[in-house]
Write a protein that holds these residues in place. Structure first.
Motif, PDB file in Angstrom:
ATOM      1  N   TYR A  65      29.580-109.937 -50.743  1.00  0.00           N
ATOM      2  CA  TYR A  65      28.402-109.224 -50.224  1.00  0.00           C
ATOM      3  C   TYR A  65      27.645-108.472 -51.322  1.00  0.00           C
ATOM      4  CZ  TYR A  65      31.658-105.334 -50.633  1.00  0.00           C
ATOM      5  OH  TYR A  65      32.558-104.428 -51.128  1.00  0.00           O
ATOM      6  N   ARG A  66      28.287-108.256 -52.455  1.00  0.00           N
ATOM      7  CA  ARG A  66      27.643-107.463 -53.511  1.00  0.00           C
ATOM      8  C   ARG A  66      26.366-108.108 -54.031  1.00  0.00           C
ATOM      9  NH1 ARG A  66      32.614-105.355 -57.426  1.00  0.00           N
ATOM     10  NH2 ARG A  66      33.326-103.616 -56.087  1.00  0.00           N
ATOM     11  N   TYR A 117      34.330-109.651 -52.775  1.00  0.00           N
ATOM     12  CA  TYR A 117      33.132-108.831 -52.881  1.00  0.00           C
ATOM     13  C   TYR A 117      31.856-109.682 -52.828  1.00  0.00           C
ATOM     14  CZ  TYR A 117      36.196-105.018 -54.483  1.00  0.00           C
ATOM     15  OH  TYR A 117      37.162-104.046 -54.584  1.00  0.00           O
ATOM     16  N   TYR A 142      31.189-102.688 -45.551  1.00  0.00           N
ATOM     17  CA  TYR A 142      31.286-102.969 -46.986  1.00  0.00           C
ATOM     18  C   TYR A 142      32.007-101.835 -47.718  1.00  0.00           C
ATOM     19  CZ  TYR A 142      27.696-106.575 -46.161  1.00  0.00           C
ATOM     20  OH  TYR A 142      26.991-107.657 -45.698  1.00  0.00           O
ATOM     21  N   LYS A 198      35.692-102.244 -47.768  1.00  0.00           N
ATOM     22  CA  LYS A 198      36.166-103.223 -48.737  1.00  0.00           C
ATOM     23  C   LYS A 198      36.174-102.635 -50.154  1.00  0.00           C
ATOM     24  CE  LYS A 198      35.953-107.526 -47.965  1.00  0.00           C
ATOM     25  NZ  LYS A 198      35.634-108.976 -47.836  1.00  0.00           N
ATOM     26  N   GLU A 199      35.226-101.740 -50.429  1.00  0.00           N
ATOM     27  CA  GLU A 199      35.193-101.097 -51.745  1.00  0.00           C
ATOM     28  C   GLU A 199      36.425-100.227 -51.981  1.00  0.00           C
ATOM     29  OE1 GLU A 199      33.056-101.475 -54.239  1.00  0.00           O
ATOM     30  OE2 GLU A 199      31.788-102.896 -53.151  1.00  0.00           O
ATOM     31  N   ARG A 247      32.691-106.394 -38.130  1.00  0.00           N
ATOM     32  CA  ARG A 247      31.287-106.342 -38.558  1.00  0.00           C
ATOM     33  C   ARG A 247      30.427-107.307 -37.753  1.00  0.00           C
ATOM     34  NH1 ARG A 247      27.445-108.689 -41.647  1.00  0.00           N
ATOM     35  NH2 ARG A 247      28.742-110.554 -41.895  1.00  0.00           N
ATOM     36  N   HIS A 299      31.178 -97.557 -53.862  1.00  0.00           N
ATOM     37  CA  HIS A 299      30.895 -98.741 -54.669  1.00  0.00           C
ATOM     38  C   HIS A 299      30.767 -98.386 -56.150  1.00  0.00           C
ATOM     39  CE1 HIS A 299      29.113-102.495 -55.948  1.00  0.00           C
ATOM     40  NE2 HIS A 299      27.945-101.922 -56.210  1.00  0.00           N
ATOM     41  N   ASN A 352      26.338-103.009 -41.732  1.00  0.00           N
ATOM     42  CA  ASN A 352      26.882-103.698 -42.905  1.00  0.00           C
ATOM     43  C   ASN A 352      27.520-102.749 -43.908  1.00  0.00           C
ATOM     44  OD1 ASN A 352      26.272-106.282 -42.073  1.00  0.00           O
ATOM     45  ND2 ASN A 352      24.278-106.327 -43.087  1.00  0.00           N
ATOM     46  N   TYR A 353      26.822-101.695 -44.260  1.00  0.00           N
ATOM     47  CA  TYR A 353      27.323-100.822 -45.313  1.00  0.00           C
ATOM     48  C   TYR A 353      28.538-100.012 -44.868  1.00  0.00           C
ATOM     49  CZ  TYR A 353      23.513-102.091 -48.393  1.00  0.00           C
ATOM     50  OH  TYR A 353      22.657-102.798 -49.207  1.00  0.00           O
TER      51      TYR A 353
END
Length: 461
Positions: free
Chosen positions: A213-214, A211, A184, A187-188, A151, A237, A180-181
């Motif tokens: 970044y949430r 998590y 992310y 990771k979800e 990232r 998510h 980013n998304y």
């Protein structure tokens, strides 16, 4: 694949044809090699802004008097791709439909950003393969380190671009969110993919920082609604949050949702509680509805789900589409009459589905001439079934296939002409028989439905 572009041609196009830009208008144009449609349609979100017909040299152009800065997408059926537009832009594209995304190149104003977004889009598939082949097997700390490294590498590329091109705030926001998304989302889904890859019985317990970044997630950003990485992240998510909420309140802890109705009721409630932006809400609710209805076909459970959906999103902009799907599934429950769908025979005459299934057992299967591997595999499977289960008649229905191509394929595989038909109306066929997944088949007996959701590769008939 190298992106080969005749630069001189593009520069010539820009120099000769680009109109004088004003402060509000936008000029968007280009050339499409090997076109698959006569038109290019420009969209802002779900709304068509304008359409342009290709000329004799396969070029098109849009002259828009005023636009809102942001992400658009252009459609050249059946393909589509992003384009970022700002007031005063003159943007040119060139692509070859044989390699649509790989051959696409932007030039003109905001070319740096548009080519950067395209590069991220193309690299996402490689990153996805890396995740599934190697990274999801890693333990938590090593996985987080690898994902964060990837990232940050892309964020640095964006910062370098921004220092040279001086992106607008909206352009920078969209590009950064695209990076980013994407990561992310990985990771979800990591806890579930890791469990599956290693065939473990329980999900891993994650550290609080996993998590982190949430805390910065924006659930209501209009600029990102149709940005694919953002939307895909939201789906993963919200699914993750729904499962974890259910684990705590309903006692499920093994990473698998056995009761799809129950789980999707959680997802509806989660979207309702977190997402306020109407268009994003509607799209996410639609995704849950289609995902559930296409997987679960029990009439009673579906009725409960639709009632719940109406309670949360009765004014959904996709409600008619969802109701048609629900009605289509309800109409093909066991012992229901076979829908009255018209098909075209190899001799160009019309015949109805009920007539083809009267007084006999029939397996209807489906194929498209656009997917050679799929239809060859289907044909091989049908030949096996004819030997294994000769009490059935096997009837193929082709869709989205040119008539001459359809007949050529049928003749090549030496099928009995009486066993092959083409859909006269693809949309009617889709809505009436719910063509999902690709390997589905419909089993009938004397013009009544036995199982409308079977699979040609199963041995349950």
């Amino acid at each position: 694949m190298d992106k080969v572009l005749p630069i001189a041609l593009v520069l010539g196009l820009i120099g000769c044809n680009s109109p004088v830009s004003d402060s509000k208008g936008v000029f968007f144009a280009g050339e499409i090699v090997n076109p698959t449609s006569e038109y290019v349609v420009l969209y802002k979100g779900s709304e068509a802004v304008d359409s342009a017909k290709l000329d004799d040299t396969n070029r098109f152009s849009f002259q828009l008097d005023a636009v809102d800065d942001g992400l658009y997408h252009f459609n050249h059926s059946p393909e589509q791709q992003y384009v970022y537009l700002e007031k005063g832009d003159s943007v040119w594209i060139r692509l070859n439909t044989l390699y649509f995304d790989e051959s696409l190149v932007f030039s003109g104003t905001n070319e740096e950003l548009n080519n950067f977004l395209l590069e991220i889009f193309l690299e996402d598939e490689e990153v996805e393969q890396l995740m599934y082949s190697d990274l999801f097997e890693l333990e938590i700390d090593e996985f987080s380190e690898k994902v964060e490294s990837l990232r940050k590498e892309k964020i640095q590329d964006l910062e370098d671009l921004n220092s040279e091109a001086e992106l607008s705030d909206i352009a920078y926001e969209i590009a950064k969110a695209s990076i980013n998304y994407t990561f992310y989302r990985f990771k979800e889904v990591y806890p579930f993919k890791h469990k599956g890859k290693l065939k473990e019985e329980q999900l891993h317990k994650l550290p609080p920082t996993f998590y982190a970044y949430r805390s910065g997630i924006d659930y209501n950003n209009r600029n990102l609604i149709y940005l694919r990485p953002y939307y895909d992240f939201m789906k993963s998510h919200l699914g993750n949050l729904s499962y974890m909420t259910c684990s705590k309140s309903c006692g499920k802890s093994n990473g698998t949702a056995h009761n799809q109705l129950h789980f999707n009721q959680h997802k509806l409630a989660m979207i309702d509680s977190l997402v306020g932006e109407k268009e994003l809400r509607d799209n996410l609710f639609r995704n849950v509805a289609f995902d559930y209805l296409l997987r679960e076909h029990d009439a009673d459970s579906n009725r409960i789900f639709i009632d719940e959906f109406q309670r949360f999103s009765g004014n959904n902009m996709h409600i008619e589409e969802i109701q048609r799907l629900y009605k289509g599934i309800s109409n093909i429950q066991p012992n229901s009459p076979v829908p009255d769908i018209k098909l075209v025979s190899i001799h160009d005459s019309l015949v109805s589905l009920p007539a083809l299934s009267k007084n006999k057992k029939v397996v209807f299967y489906f194929w498209s001439g656009t997917n050679k591997n799929h239809y060859e595999n289907i044909f091989n499977r049908v030949n096996e079934l004819k030997l294994e289960k000769p009490e059935y008649e096997y009837i193929g229905i082709s869709f989205r296939t040119d008539a001459s191509n359809w007949k050529a394929i049928v003749n090549k595989f030496e099928f009995d002409a009486h066993s092959q038909f083409m859909a006269e109306d693809f949309h009617q066929l889709t809505e009436s028989l719910i063509l999902y997944p690709m390997n589905k088949c419909v089993i009938t007996n004397d013009a009544l439905i036995v199982d409308a959701f079977s699979n040609i590769y199963w041995n349950n008939f």
